[in-house]
Design a protein around this motif. Sequence first.
Motif, mmCIF file in Angstrom:
data_model
loop_
_atom_site.group_PDB
_atom_site.id
_atom_site.type_symbol
_atom_site.label_atom_id
_atom_site.label_comp_id
_atom_site.label_asym_id
_atom_site.label_seq_id
_atom_site.Cartn_x
_atom_site.Cartn_y
_atom_site.Cartn_z
ATOM 1 N N GLY A 14 -4.725 -1.648 6.228
ATOM 2 C CA GLY A 14 -4.799 -0.783 7.395
ATOM 3 C C GLY A 14 -3.413 -0.346 7.823
ATOM 4 N N ASP A 15 -3.287 0.016 9.078
ATOM 5 C CA ASP A 15 -2.038 0.561 9.601
ATOM 6 C C ASP A 15 -1.000 -0.542 9.796
ATOM 7 N N ILE A 16 0.094 -0.451 9.051
ATOM 8 C CA ILE A 16 1.203 -1.397 9.240
ATOM 9 C C ILE A 16 2.420 -0.687 9.818
ATOM 10 N N GLY A 17 2.202 0.527 10.320
ATOM 11 C CA GLY A 17 3.284 1.262 10.946
ATOM 12 C C GLY A 17 4.363 1.623 9.948
ATOM 13 N N HIS A 18 5.592 1.514 10.383
ATOM 14 C CA HIS A 18 6.727 1.873 9.544
ATOM 15 C C HIS A 18 7.361 0.659 8.881
ATOM 16 N N THR A 51 2.524 -9.798 8.294
ATOM 17 C CA THR A 51 1.810 -9.913 9.563
ATOM 18 C C THR A 51 2.688 -10.561 10.632
ATOM 19 N N LYS A 82 -1.278 -3.308 -0.372
ATOM 20 C CA LYS A 82 -0.831 -2.817 0.934
ATOM 21 C C LYS A 82 -1.773 -1.776 1.530
ATOM 22 N N GLY A 83 -2.416 -0.973 0.726
ATOM 23 C CA GLY A 83 -3.345 0.027 1.234
ATOM 24 C C GLY A 83 -4.594 -0.564 1.861
ATOM 25 N N ASP A 117 11.123 -4.693 11.412
ATOM 26 C CA ASP A 117 10.766 -3.434 10.751
ATOM 27 C C ASP A 117 10.579 -3.546 9.244
#
Length: 79
Positions: free
Chosen positions: A53-57, A21, A49-50, A29
Amino acid sequence: MHCHTAEGSIDARVGIVDYVTELINKGVDGMLVTDHNSYRGYEYWQRIKGELGDIGHFTVLKGIEYDTRNCLLYTSDAA
């Protein structure tokens, strides 16, 4: 940057979710998890990790720091 996680190293105080976070908020990155003599922090990350939510790349790499006092090993799950 290599990190020891609270889930995997006795000398760590920060959990992997808090690391991820904070690093995302700072524009980083990815990170390398190198707990002492274990993959527990990385394995925990793989399980949860799933749910984040969205953690991008953002990339989390698996490594280990054996207590030899002079050797870091890095591994990759990439094919």
